[in-house]
Motif scaffolding. Sequence first.
Motif, PDB file in Angstrom:
ATOM      1  N   ASP A 176      59.549  -6.652 -17.500  1.00  0.00           N
ATOM      2  CA  ASP A 176      58.753  -7.959 -16.736  1.00  0.00           C
ATOM      3  C   ASP A 176      59.740  -8.477 -15.876  1.00  0.00           C
ATOM      4  N   PHE A 177      60.286  -7.537 -14.835  1.00  0.00           N
ATOM      5  CA  PHE A 177      61.398  -8.145 -13.721  1.00  0.00           C
ATOM      6  C   PHE A 177      60.480  -8.812 -12.648  1.00  0.00           C
ATOM      7  N   GLY A 178      61.259  -9.964 -12.607  1.00  0.00           N
ATOM      8  CA  GLY A 178      60.511 -11.083 -11.692  1.00  0.00           C
ATOM      9  C   GLY A 178      59.862 -12.254 -12.115  1.00  0.00           C
ATOM     10  N   THR A 179      59.902 -12.138 -13.413  1.00  0.00           N
ATOM     11  CA  THR A 179      58.976 -13.242 -14.053  1.00  0.00           C
ATOM     12  C   THR A 179      60.086 -14.298 -14.623  1.00  0.00           C
ATOM     13  N   GLY A 180      61.232 -14.165 -14.671  1.00  0.00           N
ATOM     14  CA  GLY A 180      62.059 -14.989 -15.451  1.00  0.00           C
ATOM     15  C   GLY A 180      63.154 -15.591 -14.565  1.00  0.00           C
ATOM     16  N   TYR A 181      64.028 -15.326 -14.297  1.00  0.00           N
ATOM     17  CA  TYR A 181      65.181 -15.832 -13.218  1.00  0.00           C
ATOM     18  C   TYR A 181      64.961 -15.635 -11.844  1.00  0.00           C
ATOM     19  N   SER A 182      64.315 -14.454 -11.927  1.00  0.00           N
ATOM     20  CA  SER A 182      64.185 -13.764 -10.539  1.00  0.00           C
ATOM     21  C   SER A 182      65.338 -13.943  -9.655  1.00  0.00           C
ATOM     22  N   SER A 183      66.621 -14.080 -10.172  1.00  0.00           N
ATOM     23  CA  SER A 183      67.719 -13.987  -9.334  1.00  0.00           C
ATOM     24  C   SER A 183      68.230 -12.513  -9.325  1.00  0.00           C
ATOM     25  N   LEU A 184      68.216 -12.054  -8.206  1.00  0.00           N
ATOM     26  CA  LEU A 184      68.499 -10.641  -8.063  1.00  0.00           C
ATOM     27  C   LEU A 184      70.081 -10.626  -8.121  1.00  0.00           C
TER      28      LEU A 184
END
Length: 283
Positions: free
Chosen positions: A183-191
């Motif tokens: 689900d990458f991008g839905t949470g902290y979205s901190s790269l």
Amino acid sequence: YAKNRGRARYEVFDPSMHIHALRQLHLENDLRRAIERDELVVYYQPIISLTTGSLQGVEALVRWRHPQQGMVSPAEFIPIAEETGLIVALDQWVLNAACEQMRLWQQEYPYLEPITVSVNLSGRQFSQPDLIKKIDSILNQTGLEGKYLKLEITETVLIENPNSAAEMLQQLIERKIQVCLDDFGTGYSSLGYLHRFPLDILKIDRSFVSNIEQNRSNSSIIRTIITLARELGIRVIAEGVETQEQRLFLQSLGCHYGQGYWFSPPIDSTKLSNLMTNKLHTW
Ligand code: C2E
Ligand code: MG
Ligand code: MG
Ligand code: MG
């Protein structure tokens, strides 16, 4: 979802909420017995290489055949399992079933290209101190090698407990077990934190894929994720690929793998066997 939670407090007297709460309560009681009564079953969804169109692996997704309610969606019972702590037993059951099934496939079809099985782990499971011991014992008992297993975790796990997560990842690496960030991008979205963890795969959440053609900001987010992942040596899976256009677009961005209804929905193990052994089948 979290944003709506505050508002939900004012809706306590909505009768439909009451029915919902009752259903939750029933499901919670039933879930305790579901594992013992053999009501859970694992479905498998193909993950496809976008460059070759071949089967690269499968994701194990649990299903609940409730004796009265019929199929209950994990979107409904996983949160209940997490609240009640039942998730630990449930995840362990799924892990065991998926490893067993993968080993069986390897023995039945030794001539097929090897594929991997990905299993979802809740945050709670990932922070169990004896998780590694459990994994070792499951691999031992099923005879599956670690390199055929992938574990899917979410960003929250890494951010809330970075030190113990890093420790766990190290132990998984020693066993050649790969880790996917789901689900990458839905949470902290901190790269920014990504380079601190030895991850193998990012799974771009399907919300970014769903209207990729119309929504230019979604497609540039995806482009950015793929570029960054490439620099970090991490491969990328796009979730929720539903159309040929999406597939081709993702392919043109250099996305490695795709998963979604365009290729196949999650299916039971018999259907997956048929699919694997059908030489004429390509994506
Ligand atoms: P997930 O891990 O992100 O899994 C992908 C979900 O997207 C699955 O929903 C899958 O059926 C659905 N999906 C796949 N392709 C498409 C598509 O093209 N379009 C759309 N609209 N949906 C698609 P599912 O099976 O209902 O599972 C929901 C979530 O429940 C999973 O999301 C995962 O977070 C959780 N889950 C499922 N099985 C387990 C498990 O054994 N343990 C744990 N802890 N969580 C699980
Ligand atoms: Mg997943
Ligand atoms: Mg996912
Ligand atoms: Mg998802």
